[in-house]
Design an enzyme around this catalytic site. Structure first.
Site, PDB file in Angstrom:
ATOM      1  N   SER A   1      -6.551  -3.931   5.270  1.00 43.90           N
ATOM      2  CA  SER A   1      -7.120  -4.870   4.302  1.00 43.90           C
ATOM      3  C   SER A   1      -6.415  -6.220   4.311  1.00 43.90           C
ATOM      4  CB  SER A   1      -7.080  -4.255   2.899  1.00 43.90           C
ATOM      5  OG  SER A   1      -7.942  -3.138   2.839  1.00 43.90           O
TER       6      SER A   1
ATOM      7  N   ASP B   1       7.476   6.471  11.407  1.00 41.39           N
ATOM      8  CA  ASP B   1       6.304   5.945  12.108  1.00 41.39           C
ATOM      9  C   ASP B   1       6.221   6.525  13.519  1.00 41.39           C
ATOM     10  OD1 ASP B   1       5.549   4.252   9.951  1.00 41.39           O
ATOM     11  OD2 ASP B   1       7.142   2.877  10.537  1.00 41.39           O
TER      12      ASP B   1
ATOM     13  N   ARG C   1      14.627  -0.028   0.587  1.00 36.85           N
ATOM     14  CA  ARG C   1      14.014  -1.174  -0.096  1.00 36.85           C
ATOM     15  C   ARG C   1      14.018  -1.002  -1.611  1.00 36.85           C
ATOM     16  NH1 ARG C   1       7.633  -0.505   1.744  1.00 36.85           N
ATOM     17  NH2 ARG C   1       7.269   1.500   0.743  1.00 36.85           N
TER      18      ARG C   1
ATOM     19  N   ASP D   1       9.791  -6.071   4.418  1.00 32.45           N
ATOM     20  CA  ASP D   1      10.187  -5.381   3.189  1.00 32.45           C
ATOM     21  C   ASP D   1      11.416  -4.504   3.351  1.00 32.45           C
ATOM     22  OD1 ASP D   1       8.710  -3.619   4.759  1.00 32.45           O
ATOM     23  OD2 ASP D   1       7.704  -2.662   3.066  1.00 32.45           O
TER      24      ASP D   1
ATOM     25  N   ASP E   1     -12.547   2.402   0.641  1.00 27.12           N
ATOM     26  CA  ASP E   1     -11.205   2.501   1.208  1.00 27.12           C
ATOM     27  C   ASP E   1     -10.287   3.370   0.358  1.00 27.12           C
ATOM     28  OD1 ASP E   1      -9.284   1.835   3.198  1.00 27.12           O
ATOM     29  OD2 ASP E   1      -8.352   0.463   1.791  1.00 27.12           O
TER      30      ASP E   1
ATOM     31  N   HIS F   1      -8.993   7.057   1.474  1.00 26.41           N
ATOM     32  CA  HIS F   1      -7.593   7.417   1.726  1.00 26.41           C
ATOM     33  C   HIS F   1      -7.221   8.777   1.135  1.00 26.41           C
ATOM     34  CE1 HIS F   1      -6.155   3.974   3.846  1.00 26.41           C
ATOM     35  NE2 HIS F   1      -6.434   3.116   2.883  1.00 26.41           N
TER      36      HIS F   1
ATOM     37  N   HIS G   1      -7.387   4.355   8.235  1.00 31.25           N
ATOM     38  CA  HIS G   1      -8.487   3.481   8.618  1.00 31.25           C
ATOM     39  C   HIS G   1      -9.007   3.879   9.996  1.00 31.25           C
ATOM     40  CE1 HIS G   1      -6.422   0.208   5.955  1.00 31.25           C
ATOM     41  NE2 HIS G   1      -7.014   1.150   5.242  1.00 31.25           N
TER      42      HIS G   1
END
Length: 525
Positions: A68, A160, A200, A271, A413, A417, A473
């Site tokens: 987005s 990740d 963070r 971040d 969206d 999710h 997505h």
């Protein structure tokens, strides 16, 4: 067509159905399974086509799904906005690192003083916060500039990437460093999980462990090589993300940062890089007591991208300044615009659509409709706040105040999710219901609109290979419909999100600024 304010349609609207893609496979396809009489009728009655929303079409690497933030940035900019990952990769491919003084100056200063170069970053092929290719490219740059001693402080991923996948990255990095400088002069000098180095949430006890192993060479663990340190971590039951701070000492002594050394932090996402950077550069830092704080070469620690505007450190790839976005252009022409969405997508139709600008433009009004607070996840309330949003939007259209309206419906969206197929179907049906009222209001006012999406999601609710719920997505194209009373209007095929800003300006009978390199998609038969 005369270029006068009196003859143009008013309002011109952009209706963004978030997460609403086109998938020819109908199985577990909430968009296909939903009852959508309004969208079906619009496609029959008006010109329609499909748009690209992924990869190179939106400034991402080939095949990378859109999101987005990226989608709205491209929609508002009227040009492909290259994301940091892509900008840096392109600079490497074009051999432009050597002409970047923010990178070369500290390396050159360290070389002149006979000091070492330290590279910090998430050593990972994940491509979310960093990429190991970028780190090794800067190592090669240091070699070109004459550096003799280069040390890599590797943060390990496992989030990740697969939880135990760091070995390949460590082996590759050590092999490349040995090739460039010789194994005794350059190697992975410390390893630590991203849990510590990339916090963070102001958990400074974690950040301190990363800082100390990088700066002082002091960690809770010691190993003779990065690979041996990783093996020991696995034996302790740690996965990559949680590897304890480990000082790598192939010759028995730790690597310590010293005055005159160069240091470059090579994460591109901000971040999770801010806290460690503040520990290096802020004079009044209070997160923990720094036992050592060397005076680094040139202007100190380098940030690959701007981690925060208030961090006093040089930036190798500063934010791109997007001039003459759709919002700015409309404001300069003395026209009024409305940005409207519920909470979940409010930043997207404002900050991101305006090219990273927080403030409103002259003549811009923003309408925020609160997203539901009484549910944990939106599959429990798939209509979200779409009906409340529609009430406000229809009232704004009927009032005749605005020349341009930008609206986002979040349902496809946000419910997509959740991975809940039945809820996603209900979400799509709610949006269709609302869309009917909005289109009627636009037609009643004598306006025109484009109906589209920023990326796909709800059209593929189960992963076709694993059979598990798909919450991410997609890379499918999205619909584009041109709602207009003009007879013989057409839409060009093979468009991208960046084509919509110049198209909207053309619908408004306004000239397109030269910065907008997107195509105008509307035409006539």
């Amino acid at each position: 067509m005369a270029d006068t304010h009196t003859q143009r349609p008013r309002p011109v609207a952009l209706l963004i159905l978030d997460g609403y893609g086109q998938n020819d496979d109908t199985e577990y396809n909430a968009v296909y399974s939903a009852r959508t009489p309004v969208m079906d009728a619009l496609k029959q009655r008006y010109p329609s086509t499909l748009l690209h929303t992924d990869g190179k079409y939106v400034g991402l690497p080939d095949g990378q799904m859109g999101n987005s933030e990226v989608g709205h940035m491209n929609l508002g900019a009227g040009r492909i906005v290259y994301q940091d990952f892509t900008r840096i990769t392109k600079a490497i491919e074009d051999n432009e690192l050597a002409s970047n003084p923010v990178l070369t100056a500290p390396i050159d200063a360290a070389v002149a003083a006979g000091r070492a170069v330290h590279l910090l970053g998430l050593l990972s092929p994940g491509g979310v916060h960093s990429h190991e290719d970028h780190i090794l490219a800067v190592a090669a740059l240091a070699a070109e500039r004459g550096a003799k001693h280069v040390y890599l402080h590797a943060f390990l991923d496992g989030r990740d990437t697969a939880p135990k996948s760091a070995r390949a990255s460590l082996e590759r990095a050590n092999a490349r460093l040995a090739e460039l400088f010789g194994a005794d002069n350059a190697y992975v000098a410390s390893i630590v999980g991203r849990y510590y180095a990339m916090d963070r949430d102001n958990r400074w006890d974690r950040v301190e462990q990363a800082y100390r192993v990088i700066v002082e060479g002091e960690g809770s663990q010691v190993a003779t090589s990065a690979e041996a340190g990783l093996d020991a971590a696995y034996e302790r039951g740690e996965t990559d993300e949680f590897v304890a701070a480990t000082s790598i000492r192939p010759h028995g002594e730790p690597v310590r940062m010293a005055d005159g050394d160069a240091a470059l932090f090579l994460n591109f996402r901000a971040d999770r890089a801010r806290e460690l950077t503040r520990a290096f550069v802020e004079d009044d830092f209070s997160g923990f007591t720094r036992q050592a704080r060397p005076k680094l070469a040139h202007e100190g620690l380098v940030m690959l991208t701007e981690y925060a505007a208030d961090i006093p450190a040089p930036v190798a790839f500063p934010p791109t300044d997007l001039v003459n976005t759709l919002g700015e252009t409309v404001a300069k022409r003395g026209l009024k615009q409305l940005r409207i969405a519920e909470t979940e997508k409010y930043a997207h139709v404002t900050f991101f659509f305006s090219g990273g600008r927080e403030d409103e433009f002259e003549g811009e009004h923003r309408e925020l409709i609160p997203s539901p607070q009484d549910v944990k996840t939106y599959d429990e309330k798939p209509e979200m706040s779409a009906y409340e949003l529609t009430d406000k939007l229809v009232a704004a259209i009927d009032a005749g105040t605005y020349d341009l309206i930008v609206c986002n419906y979040a349902n496809g969206d946000m419910v997509g999710h959740s991975g809940n197929f039945d809820a996603a179907v209900k979400a799509i049906e709610a949006v269709d219901d609302c869309l009917g009222r909005v289109i009627e209001a636009i037609e009643r006012a004598g306006g025109e609109c484009l109906v589209t999406a920023d990326h796909g999601n709800a059209e593929q609710m189960v992963h076709p290979e694993t059979g598990n719920p798909q919450t991410a997505h997609t890379t499918f194209q999205v619909p584009l419909i041109y709602v207009t009373p003009r007879q013989g209007a057409t839409l060009a095929d093979d468009g991208s999100l960046c084509d919509l800003a110049p198209t909207l300006l053309t619908m408004m009978h306004e000239p397109v600024p030269e910065e907008m390199t997107g195509r105008v998609l509307i035409g006539n038969t």
